[in-house]
Design a protein around this motif. Structure first.
Motif, short mmCIF file in Angstrom:
data_model
loop_
_atom_site.label_atom_id
_atom_site.label_comp_id
_atom_site.label_asym_id
_atom_site.label_seq_id
_atom_site.Cartn_x
_atom_site.Cartn_y
_atom_site.Cartn_z
N VAL A 143 7.72 3.37 -11.33
CA VAL A 143 7.97 4.71 -10.80
C VAL A 143 9.38 4.68 -10.25
O VAL A 143 9.66 3.96 -9.29
CB VAL A 143 6.94 5.10 -9.72
CG1 VAL A 143 7.16 6.56 -9.31
CG2 VAL A 143 5.52 4.90 -10.22
N GLU A 144 10.25 5.42 -10.87
CA GLU A 144 11.67 5.34 -10.53
C GLU A 144 11.96 5.89 -9.14
O GLU A 144 11.48 6.97 -8.77
CB GLU A 144 12.50 6.09 -11.58
CG GLU A 144 12.43 5.47 -12.96
CD GLU A 144 13.25 6.25 -13.98
OE1 GLU A 144 13.92 7.23 -13.58
OE2 GLU A 144 13.21 5.88 -15.17
N ASN A 145 12.74 5.11 -8.37
CA ASN A 145 13.25 5.52 -7.06
C ASN A 145 12.13 5.93 -6.10
O ASN A 145 12.31 6.82 -5.27
CB ASN A 145 14.23 6.69 -7.21
CG ASN A 145 15.27 6.45 -8.29
OD1 ASN A 145 15.33 7.17 -9.27
ND2 ASN A 145 16.09 5.42 -8.12
N ALA A 146 10.97 5.27 -6.24
CA ALA A 146 9.81 5.67 -5.44
C ALA A 146 9.50 4.72 -4.29
O ALA A 146 8.64 5.00 -3.47
CB ALA A 146 8.58 5.79 -6.33
N GLY A 147 10.18 3.54 -4.22
CA GLY A 147 9.98 2.64 -3.08
C GLY A 147 9.11 1.46 -3.40
O GLY A 147 9.41 0.68 -4.29
N TRP A 148 8.01 1.30 -2.66
CA TRP A 148 7.21 0.08 -2.70
C TRP A 148 6.16 0.09 -3.82
O TRP A 148 5.43 1.07 -3.99
CB TRP A 148 6.51 -0.15 -1.36
CG TRP A 148 7.44 0.00 -0.20
CD1 TRP A 148 7.41 0.93 0.77
CD2 TRP A 148 8.57 -0.83 0.09
NE1 TRP A 148 8.44 0.76 1.65
CE2 TRP A 148 9.17 -0.33 1.26
CE3 TRP A 148 9.14 -1.95 -0.52
CZ2 TRP A 148 10.30 -0.90 1.83
CZ3 TRP A 148 10.27 -2.51 0.04
CH2 TRP A 148 10.83 -2.00 1.20
N GLY A 149 6.10 -0.99 -4.56
CA GLY A 149 5.16 -1.08 -5.67
C GLY A 149 3.71 -1.00 -5.24
O GLY A 149 2.88 -0.39 -5.91
N GLY A 150 3.38 -1.62 -4.08
CA GLY A 150 2.00 -1.64 -3.63
C GLY A 150 1.47 -0.28 -3.25
O GLY A 150 0.28 0.01 -3.43
N SER A 151 2.31 0.60 -2.74
CA SER A 151 1.85 1.90 -2.26
C SER A 151 2.04 3.01 -3.27
O SER A 151 1.41 4.07 -3.14
CB SER A 151 2.58 2.27 -0.97
OG SER A 151 3.98 2.35 -1.19
N VAL A 152 2.87 2.81 -4.29
CA VAL A 152 3.15 3.88 -5.25
C VAL A 152 2.66 3.55 -6.65
O VAL A 152 1.96 4.34 -7.28
CB VAL A 152 4.67 4.18 -5.28
CG1 VAL A 152 4.96 5.28 -6.30
CG2 VAL A 152 5.17 4.59 -3.91
N ALA A 153 3.03 2.38 -7.16
CA ALA A 153 2.68 2.03 -8.55
C ALA A 153 1.26 1.50 -8.68
O ALA A 153 0.56 1.82 -9.65
CB ALA A 153 3.68 1.00 -9.09
N ALA A 154 0.81 0.67 -7.73
CA ALA A 154 -0.53 0.10 -7.82
C ALA A 154 -1.63 1.16 -7.83
O ALA A 154 -2.60 1.02 -8.60
CB ALA A 154 -0.75 -0.89 -6.68
N PRO A 155 -1.56 2.25 -7.03
CA PRO A 155 -2.60 3.28 -7.12
C PRO A 155 -2.69 3.94 -8.49
O PRO A 155 -3.77 4.37 -8.89
CB PRO A 155 -2.15 4.29 -6.05
CG PRO A 155 -1.37 3.49 -5.06
CD PRO A 155 -0.65 2.49 -5.89
N ILE A 156 -1.58 4.02 -9.21
CA ILE A 156 -1.63 4.56 -10.57
C ILE A 156 -2.44 3.63 -11.48
O ILE A 156 -3.27 4.07 -12.29
CB ILE A 156 -0.21 4.76 -11.13
CG1 ILE A 156 0.52 5.83 -10.31
CG2 ILE A 156 -0.24 5.15 -12.61
CD1 ILE A 156 1.96 6.03 -10.73
N ALA A 157 -2.21 2.32 -11.34
CA ALA A 157 -2.97 1.34 -12.12
C ALA A 157 -4.45 1.44 -11.81
O ALA A 157 -5.30 1.31 -12.71
CB ALA A 157 -2.45 -0.06 -11.84
N ARG A 158 -4.79 1.67 -10.55
CA ARG A 158 -6.20 1.79 -10.16
C ARG A 158 -6.86 2.95 -10.89
O ARG A 158 -7.98 2.83 -11.40
CB ARG A 158 -6.29 1.99 -8.64
CG ARG A 158 -7.69 2.36 -8.13
CD ARG A 158 -8.68 1.20 -8.28
NE ARG A 158 -10.02 1.59 -7.92
CZ ARG A 158 -10.53 1.56 -6.68
NH1 ARG A 158 -9.76 1.15 -5.67
NH2 ARG A 158 -11.76 1.91 -6.44
N LYS A 159 -6.17 4.08 -10.98
CA LYS A 159 -6.73 5.24 -11.68
C LYS A 159 -6.92 4.95 -13.17
O LYS A 159 -7.92 5.36 -13.76
CB LYS A 159 -5.81 6.45 -11.48
CG LYS A 159 -5.78 6.97 -10.06
CD LYS A 159 -4.83 8.15 -9.92
CE LYS A 159 -4.80 8.66 -8.48
NZ LYS A 159 -3.86 9.80 -8.31
N VAL A 160 -5.96 4.24 -13.74
CA VAL A 160 -6.05 3.90 -15.17
C VAL A 160 -7.20 2.93 -15.42
O VAL A 160 -7.99 3.11 -16.36
CB VAL A 160 -4.71 3.31 -15.66
CG1 VAL A 160 -4.85 2.74 -17.07
CG2 VAL A 160 -3.62 4.37 -15.63
#
Length: 645
Positions: A589-606
């Motif tokens: 997720v470009e320019n969104a900050g921390w992987g644990g709080s932004v990208a990981a929740p997307i993986a959870r939904k997938v």
């Protein structure tokens, strides 16, 4: 008396001679005429007959029906429908503006249609048949047919028109078709395929439409039509039917694709989900996206301007064309390299005071967090930068390069879509070839430290990270990633798989793989991704990451104090279920900050969408084993800067 008789005989002789000469000449001319008739009627009969036939027989190409594209469940992604079109030969109609005004009471011709038509005439020439108006309804078609005698040079035709019913969803995968350009014609001519495109005015321009153009296009048919001197058809003499293009069955699951796209909301980024055992790409997201239907008949100027000039770059295929440093998501592979190359054992412990000192510089943990004495497992769970900083000099940049290469880092993965970039997997040889100045070609030991935590010269595509994650989940077996799962013969229905077996297997020790997998499983239960996977009904394994967009040069990172597009990228790589993975993902997720709080929740939904298939989500939380708050962004500071803070 005697003289008169003699003169009379001489005259008769001369007359007889003349008659004989005249007769001989006539006989010779007649012979020549007969000979010529013989040549024309007998010796050259076949060739002249063919030429005569060609004067009254028109050879008309019949374009084939383009193959359709569906997802793995049969949901249609690209299809064809019959549409009426109005086509004009400009040289036969005279003034174009007068033609438009005469047609308007019968068929509506918009100003956009008129401008587009004039542009196509300029490109194609006045003697070619050019489309004036597409998608006429039945009423318009009937009205024109009744008045067609008033419009010589204008013809109503039925043709197959491409349609993308999913709109923006999976647009970067499917791509689009467009009118055949001059460069396309040259390429077709060079490849010997130009003859198969007679009568066809569109070709695949992007995505699967371009990569599988030969299969999708089919084979052009032909019919011989008897015509009058004015070119009016009389009857069909012979016909060879076209062979329709093959249908493509993609590996995508559109239900999963939509879940992944919706999870990004309005954020820019990319996601790739792969089935490790097969190489099937289950989801392929590039956000923001675009509507491929805009390109079918030529995109209008305003729409093109909006897409091309947007600062969000919706036309860029981010998973394969965007290259990024991948931050801490690189660490599992660095740890595996240390184990396989016998540089460090999993049980070896090092001291983490919150920084690693090398060559007069301090390379700090994010937030300067000190973890004390740690081993490899704990270092991955809490994402200790110091631990991996220390591995850099031990393994060396060339050692990292050689180990990472088979995982696809810095390599073309071979995915079946155009536009894939190679990225950069740094080495000493790479730096010597990348820079011209000798002083820039030297590799410094400190540069390896940044490389070991996924920063520095590292520049990979998200496709490469997703493929490497799938290979790790598959215990080192490399299945070529692919978007087209099967090619279906449109006539017989026979389906042929595109990838049937593994490309190769990386020789990895099973015990070393298990060390990494156990650590990544704990990342989702007690480490940096624990909040995103709290209450999960399955065990997932993953690694968060946050990558710098630009060098801090010793200053402290404050997201709110810098431009939004200069903020860190949020990343996450994962697979699930941890014990027997059926899906592997990589997310940025470009320019969104921390992987644990932004990208990981997307993986959870997938993962939920793929593994639970609509089941109710459990509500009981998973107990965290790590109490302190952990972040993972590497910061490089010099001694001088540190002493002034």
């Amino acid at each position: 008396m005697f003289e008169f008789k003699k003169t009379s005989q001489q005259q008769k002789g001369r007359f007889l001679l003349r008659a004989l000469v005249a007769g001989a000449v006539a006989l010779i001319c007649f012979g020549l005429l007969v000979g010529r008739f013989w040549v024309l009627q007998v010796e050259r009969h076949e060739g002249l007959a063919a030429r005569a036939d060609s004067n009254r027989i028109a050879v008309v190409p019949i374009p084939p029906r383009r193959g359709e594209i569906v997802d793995r469940n049969g949901e249609v992604l690209a299809r064809n429908h019959l549409s009426y079109t109005l086509e004009v030969v400009p040289a036969r109609v005279g003034n174009l503006d007068e033609l438009f005004s005469q047609l308007m009471p019968i068929v509506h011709i918009s100003s956009v249609d008129q401008r587009r038509f004039k542009r196509r005439v300029a490109e194609s020439g006045r003697y070619s048949s050019v489309v004036l108006r597409n998608n006429l309804n039945e009423t318009e078609a009937a009205w024109f047919s009744a008045h067609s005698f008033n419009f010589p040079g204008v013809e109503l035709r039925a043709r197959w028109v491409r349609e993308y019913p999913q709109g923006k969803s999976a647009a970067h995968v499917i791509g689009y078709i467009g009118r055949i350009s001059e460069s396309d014609l040259n390429e077709l001519d060079d490849s010997g395929r130009l003859g198969n495109y007679r009568g066809t005015d569109v070709i695949g321009k992007k995505g699967i439409e371009k990569t599988y153009e030969t299969a999708l296009h089919g084979k052009t048919g032909v019919q011989e039509v008897e015509v009058t001197a004015r070119g009016k058809p009389v009857r069909v003499l012979r016909r060879t039917d076209p062979i329709p293009g093959s249908n493509l069955v993609l590996s995508l699951d559109m239900n999963l694709q939509r879940v992944a796209e919706d999870a990004f909301k309005d954020q820019r980024g990319a996601l790739v989900a792969i089935e490790p055992a097969t190489g099937d790409v289950l989801a392929f997201v590039s956000q923001p996206s675009f509507d491929p239907n805009l390109f079918i008949d030529g995109i209008d100027v305003e729409s093109w301007k909006q897409l091309n000039e947007s600062p969000d770059h919706p036309l860029v295929n981010r998973p394969i064309s965007g290259t990024y440093p991948i931050g801490s998501t690189y660490k599992p592979f660095v740890a595996l390299a240390a184990l396989e190359l016998n540089k460090r054992r999993a049980t070896d412990r090092i001291s983490d005071p919150g920084y690693f000192e090398f060559g007069g510089q301090r390379f700090r943990n994010s937030g300067s967090t000190a973890f004390g004495s740690i081993d490899m497992h704990f270092a991955l769970v809490v994402s200790s930068d110091t631990y991996f900083y220390s591995l850099g000099p031990e393994i060396g940049v060339n050692g990292l390069h050689d180990f990472m290469k088979p995982f696809s880092f810095g390599q073309l993965t071979g995915i079946d879509i155009d536009g894939e970039k190679r990225g950069v997997l740094p080495s000493t040889d790479w730096k010597r070839s990348a820079y011209k100045k000798k002083e820039q070609q030297r590799w410094y030991a400190g540069e390896t430290i940044s490389v070991a935590v996924g920063q520095g010269y590292n520049s990979f595509t998200l496709m490469q990270l997703a493929q490497a994650t799938a290979v790790l989940a598959n215990d080192g077996t490399y299945m070529k990633p692919h978007l087209v799962k099967q090619i279906e013969n449109a006539t017989t229905g026979e389906r042929k798989p595109t990838v049937a077996e593994a490309s190769y297997k990386i020789p990895l020790k099973k015990e070393n793989i298990q060390v990494i997998k156990r650590a990544l499983a704990d990342v989702t239960t007690s480490g940096t991704a624990r909040q995103a996977f709290a209450g999960s009904a399955y065990a997932a394994a993953g690694k968060t990451g946050t990558a710098q967009v630009y060098s801090l040069r010793g200053s402290k990172y404050r997201a709110n104090a810098i431009d939004e597009r200069l903020r860190d990228h949020a990343l996450f790589m994962a697979f699930a279920p941890a014990a027997n993975p059926t899906i592997a993902v990589a997310i940025i997720v470009e320019n969104a900050g921390w992987g644990g709080s932004v990208a990981a929740p997307i993986a959870r939904k997938v993962f939920d969408a793929w593994l639970l298939k609509g089941q109710d989500k459990p509500k009981s939380p998973v107990t965290s084993q790590v109490k302190q708050t952990v972040t993972e962004r590497p910061v490089v500071e010099s001694k001088e800067v540190e002493s002034t803070q």
